[in-house]
Motif scaffolding. Structure first.
Motif, PDB file in Angstrom:
ATOM      1  N   VAL A  41      66.456 118.818 -18.749  1.00  0.00           N
ATOM      2  CA  VAL A  41      67.268 119.092 -17.745  1.00  0.00           C
ATOM      3  C   VAL A  41      68.376 117.761 -18.115  1.00  0.00           C
ATOM      4  N   MET A  42      69.458 118.088 -18.423  1.00  0.00           N
ATOM      5  CA  MET A  42      70.618 117.221 -18.908  1.00  0.00           C
ATOM      6  C   MET A  42      70.321 116.271 -19.951  1.00  0.00           C
ATOM      7  N   GLY A  43      69.604 116.572 -20.666  1.00  0.00           N
ATOM      8  CA  GLY A  43      69.238 115.759 -21.936  1.00  0.00           C
ATOM      9  C   GLY A  43      67.745 115.169 -21.895  1.00  0.00           C
ATOM     10  N   THR A  44      67.229 115.344 -20.522  1.00  0.00           N
ATOM     11  CA  THR A  44      65.779 114.659 -20.245  1.00  0.00           C
ATOM     12  C   THR A  44      64.687 115.606 -20.483  1.00  0.00           C
ATOM     13  N   HIS A  45      63.785 115.525 -21.229  1.00  0.00           N
ATOM     14  CA  HIS A  45      62.709 116.367 -21.119  1.00  0.00           C
ATOM     15  C   HIS A  45      61.615 116.040 -20.528  1.00  0.00           C
ATOM     16  N   ILE A  46      61.023 116.978 -19.642  1.00  0.00           N
ATOM     17  CA  ILE A  46      60.221 117.024 -18.776  1.00  0.00           C
ATOM     18  C   ILE A  46      59.237 118.089 -18.894  1.00  0.00           C
ATOM     19  N   ARG A  47      57.892 117.823 -18.766  1.00  0.00           N
ATOM     20  CA  ARG A  47      56.709 118.466 -18.624  1.00  0.00           C
ATOM     21  C   ARG A  47      55.895 118.715 -17.336  1.00  0.00           C
ATOM     22  N   SER A  78      56.145 112.051 -17.120  1.00  0.00           N
ATOM     23  CA  SER A  78      57.552 112.582 -17.428  1.00  0.00           C
ATOM     24  C   SER A  78      58.233 112.953 -16.117  1.00  0.00           C
ATOM     25  N   MET A  79      57.463 114.105 -15.505  1.00  0.00           N
ATOM     26  CA  MET A  79      58.022 114.653 -14.502  1.00  0.00           C
ATOM     27  C   MET A  79      58.235 113.721 -12.976  1.00  0.00           C
ATOM     28  N   VAL A  80      57.241 113.055 -13.067  1.00  0.00           N
ATOM     29  CA  VAL A  80      57.166 112.153 -11.753  1.00  0.00           C
ATOM     30  C   VAL A  80      58.202 111.216 -12.141  1.00  0.00           C
ATOM     31  N   GLU A  81      58.456 110.877 -13.310  1.00  0.00           N
ATOM     32  CA  GLU A  81      59.457 109.645 -13.749  1.00  0.00           C
ATOM     33  C   GLU A  81      61.031 110.388 -13.177  1.00  0.00           C
ATOM     34  N   TYR A  82      60.842 111.611 -13.764  1.00  0.00           N
ATOM     35  CA  TYR A  82      62.445 112.135 -13.495  1.00  0.00           C
ATOM     36  C   TYR A  82      62.672 112.425 -11.988  1.00  0.00           C
ATOM     37  N   PHE A  83      61.659 112.684 -11.051  1.00  0.00           N
ATOM     38  CA  PHE A  83      61.921 112.810  -9.760  1.00  0.00           C
ATOM     39  C   PHE A  83      62.293 111.371  -9.169  1.00  0.00           C
ATOM     40  N   ALA A  84      61.581 110.377  -9.777  1.00  0.00           N
ATOM     41  CA  ALA A  84      61.947 108.829  -9.351  1.00  0.00           C
ATOM     42  C   ALA A  84      63.530 108.488  -9.694  1.00  0.00           C
ATOM     43  N   ASP A  85      63.972 109.021 -11.063  1.00  0.00           N
ATOM     44  CA  ASP A  85      65.151 108.751 -11.497  1.00  0.00           C
ATOM     45  C   ASP A  85      66.314 109.411 -10.670  1.00  0.00           C
ATOM     46  N   PHE A 127      54.910 112.455  -3.877  1.00  0.00           N
ATOM     47  CA  PHE A 127      55.613 111.368  -4.969  1.00  0.00           C
ATOM     48  C   PHE A 127      54.728 110.433  -5.273  1.00  0.00           C
ATOM     49  N   VAL A 128      54.217 109.470  -4.034  1.00  0.00           N
ATOM     50  CA  VAL A 128      53.274 108.430  -4.090  1.00  0.00           C
ATOM     51  C   VAL A 128      52.078 108.824  -4.928  1.00  0.00           C
ATOM     52  N   ASN A 129      51.472 109.996  -4.405  1.00  0.00           N
ATOM     53  CA  ASN A 129      50.304 110.497  -4.909  1.00  0.00           C
ATOM     54  C   ASN A 129      50.444 110.770  -6.365  1.00  0.00           C
ATOM     55  N   GLY A 130      51.665 111.431  -6.833  1.00  0.00           N
ATOM     56  CA  GLY A 130      51.754 111.509  -8.375  1.00  0.00           C
ATOM     57  C   GLY A 130      51.859 110.269  -9.152  1.00  0.00           C
ATOM     58  N   VAL A 131      52.609 109.374  -8.483  1.00  0.00           N
ATOM     59  CA  VAL A 131      52.476 107.845  -9.338  1.00  0.00           C
ATOM     60  C   VAL A 131      51.078 107.504  -9.503  1.00  0.00           C
ATOM     61  N   TYR A 132      50.128 107.493  -8.307  1.00  0.00           N
ATOM     62  CA  TYR A 132      48.894 107.053  -8.395  1.00  0.00           C
ATOM     63  C   TYR A 132      48.148 107.690  -9.416  1.00  0.00           C
ATOM     64  N   LEU A 133      48.097 109.057  -9.563  1.00  0.00           N
ATOM     65  CA  LEU A 133      47.403 109.885 -10.434  1.00  0.00           C
ATOM     66  C   LEU A 133      47.725 109.495 -11.772  1.00  0.00           C
ATOM     67  N   ALA A 134      49.070 109.562 -12.093  1.00  0.00           N
ATOM     68  CA  ALA A 134      49.536 109.031 -13.440  1.00  0.00           C
ATOM     69  C   ALA A 134      49.221 107.652 -13.813  1.00  0.00           C
ATOM     70  N   TRP A 135      49.159 106.694 -13.069  1.00  0.00           N
ATOM     71  CA  TRP A 135      48.692 105.450 -13.368  1.00  0.00           C
ATOM     72  C   TRP A 135      47.181 105.376 -13.658  1.00  0.00           C
ATOM     73  N   GLN A 136      46.477 106.167 -12.767  1.00  0.00           N
ATOM     74  CA  GLN A 136      44.994 106.069 -13.019  1.00  0.00           C
ATOM     75  C   GLN A 136      44.761 106.832 -14.458  1.00  0.00           C
ATOM     76  N   ALA A 137      45.337 107.640 -14.894  1.00  0.00           N
ATOM     77  CA  ALA A 137      44.888 108.413 -16.113  1.00  0.00           C
ATOM     78  C   ALA A 137      45.539 107.787 -17.284  1.00  0.00           C
ATOM     79  N   ALA A 142      52.454  98.508 -16.236  1.00  0.00           N
ATOM     80  CA  ALA A 142      54.053  98.304 -16.510  1.00  0.00           C
ATOM     81  C   ALA A 142      54.813  99.456 -15.643  1.00  0.00           C
ATOM     82  N   TRP A 143      54.604 100.627 -16.160  1.00  0.00           N
ATOM     83  CA  TRP A 143      55.073 101.748 -15.521  1.00  0.00           C
ATOM     84  C   TRP A 143      54.946 101.956 -13.959  1.00  0.00           C
ATOM     85  N   MET A 144      53.476 101.741 -13.691  1.00  0.00           N
ATOM     86  CA  MET A 144      53.152 101.980 -12.424  1.00  0.00           C
ATOM     87  C   MET A 144      54.287 100.834 -11.430  1.00  0.00           C
TER      88      MET A 144
END
Length: 534
Positions: A41-47, A78-85, A127-137, A142-144
């Protein structure tokens, strides 16, 4: 007794010797593997993971599926971060992004498109749930920490915007949609499905939004605790507790959560809206909004309705459904899609709730019903009550793929956290609750391995029940502080618990008629826990 090799620690697995139970995880993984999209998406790869009714990457679908795919997916961020951006300055987030025409045949352009459906009130908690699950895994604190700032902005929007927040009740509001779906009732003032807020919007309190935000507030408290920011952790925990009381007082009717508590008078002829049991009810249990007595009442309501003839599973999107077509689409007849369709998404949530609240056999029943339903290696977002599956012709969406990851991930959630009973209470399985409930299946042996694909962090156990000696043995592997909550045979209680040969303090617990023993231990590589009962 089921034995394992060192190599099996590298993958998530559930092995019991019961072919139907053992088929669930690999079958669900195969469904989810077909729901992956990778886009630039406009140069950003997301999965990300998409729903079975189109190619768009919706935040809601993806974050719900993360709880299943976390056991093997390497890209959790990557996808959670894209929606944050792409978050707006006001704090709200987009519903979905697509690089593919998703309204064929009228739309043909393959441009980058971002959409927020105005009537949606649930995007920010997802979105919060996505951040939480990504951080757990990942364990990437630092990312969280960066993402938590986006969570704060998202929740500030929800807690203040006049389209989202009802100041009188101190709860989240929305237009009169069918539960969490994205089109609302207009009393015929719009000639098709309506997604817009207007001067004529029928506002109300929908319980599923509020359970989602309750869970999000709790997740914020956990993440801030990990960041050692105690004032913010305390703020979110305190807010959550007060919010829970308000939500339960407004929405729980004694048997289940009322579908919509209107803030604007609304009259819908042809249905008893007070009797409508909608899909977020079991989710409210799993998100922690419902107390145990409330949870038991809701599950009993599903059991009661499931005994009626003519429905193959009690996984109602809403019951009773609305009159045919009143939401603006002639395909939305009773028993179709979100208007009374039977959804594995609901079944997985119901099973997970059942395991936690003393209905373990009922939870097993839902898992086995899903295994039977998917024996042909197909799974659909919804089914008619008579068992016919969704088709392009009967759906309001453009596709109806037989690889429903939304429901599949919910069933995996029930299997792993409910039946196998492995719940990560922080990140990287460093603090774990183990609640093996194999008694409910009649299995005396089980091997469970949980591995995060993004980090390789793992925890597991070998379970053996010696029915003659009245001993349950757990050989636990990992590095974790473990809270044990182990199901015992009916009518028994724990007499003695040892960890690596040393007696440890334990206490008995009853959940309805189900007997458990509770204790704690620390595992550094390996520990053997033996539970003697009588």
């Amino acid at each position: 007794m089921v034995r394992t090799s060192k190599r099996s620690h590298a993958v998530t697995s559930v092995l019991t010797g019961n072919s139907r139970l053992d088929a669930l995880l690999p079958r669900i993984k195969a469904f989810l593997d077909q729901d992956v999209s990778e886009v630039n998406v406009m140069g950003t790869h997301i999965r990300g993971y998409h729903s079975p009714d189109g190619p768009s990457l919706w935040l809601r679908d993806h974050t719900d599926m993360l709880r299943g795919v976390k056991y093997w997916e390497k890209d959790m961020t990557s996808m959670v971060e894209y929606f944050a951006d792409t978050q707006t300055r006001a704090g709200w987030l987009f519903d979905y992004v697509t690089m593919t025409p998703d309204k064929l045949p009228c739309e043909r352009e393959n441009w980058a498109k971002h959409v927020r459906v105005p009537v949606e009130a649930d995007v920010e908690y997802r979105f919060v749930n996505g951040v939480y699950l990504a951080w757990q895994a990942t364990g990437d604190t630092a990312w969280m920490k960066r993402m938590v700032l986006h969570c704060e902005r998202a929740l500030a929007y929800i807690l203040s915007d006049p389209w989202r927040w009802d100041r009188k009740h101190g709860l989240v509001k929305r237009a009169y949609t069918i539960d969490t779906w994205d089109f609302d009732y207009t009393a015929g003032k719009h000639d098709w499905l309506n997604f817009q807020i207007t001067d004529d919007t029928f506002w109300g309190i929908m319980h599923g939004d509020n359970s989602g935000y309750y869970q999000a507030f709790q997740q914020m408290a956990v993440m801030y605790t990990a960041l050692r920011q105690k004032p913010r952790a305390s703020y979110w925990a305190t807010l959550a507790a007060a919010f829970r009381k308000r939500a339960n007082a407004v929405s729980f009717n004694g048997r289940f959560y009322t579908h919509q508590v209107p803030l604007v008078p609304v009259q819908i002829d042809g249905v008893d809206t007070a009797a409508q049991l909608s899909l977020s009810n079991p989710m409210n249990i799993n998100r922690g909004l419902a107390t145990h007595p409330m949870a038991a009442a809701i599950i009993e309501e599903y059991r009661l309705r499931g005994q009626r003839p003519g429905t193959f599973a009690p996984w109602y999107s809403i019951d009773p459904p609305f009159p045919d077509g009143i939401y603006g689409d002639e395909k939305l007849v009773g028993g179709a899609y979100c208007n009374g369709g039977i959804m594995p998404l609901v079944g997985g949530e119901l099973a997970r709730a059942a395991f936690e609240h003393g209905f373990e056999a009922y939870g097993v029943e839902q898992l086995l019903r899903y295994e039977e339903l998917t024996a042909g290696n197909e799974t659909y977002l919804w089914y008619f009550p008579d068992g016919r599956h969704a088709t392009k012709e009967t759906s309001t969406s453009p596709e109806a793929y037989p690889t429903d990851g939304w429901g599949a991930s919910a069933m995996l959630y029930a299997l792993m956290e409910g039946l196998a009973g492995v719940v990560d209470q922080a990140d990287l399985f460093r603090r774990v609750r183990l609640s093996p409930r194999w008694i409910a299946t009649g299995q005396v042996d089980a091997q469970v391995r949980c591995v995060y694909g993004a980090s390789g962090a793992s925890v597991g156990y070998d379970y053996h029940h010696d029915t003659a000696a009245h001993v349950i043995t757990l050989e636990i592997t990992g590095d974790a502080a473990v809270d044990l909550h182990v199901m015992l045979p009916a009518g028994t209680e724990g007499r003695k618990v040892t960890c690596n040969g040393r007696t440890i303090t334990a206490n008995a617990g009853m959940i309805r008629e189900s007997s458990y023993v509770n204790t704690t231990c620390t595992v550094r590589g390996h520990a053997e826990v033996r539970i003697h009962y009588a």
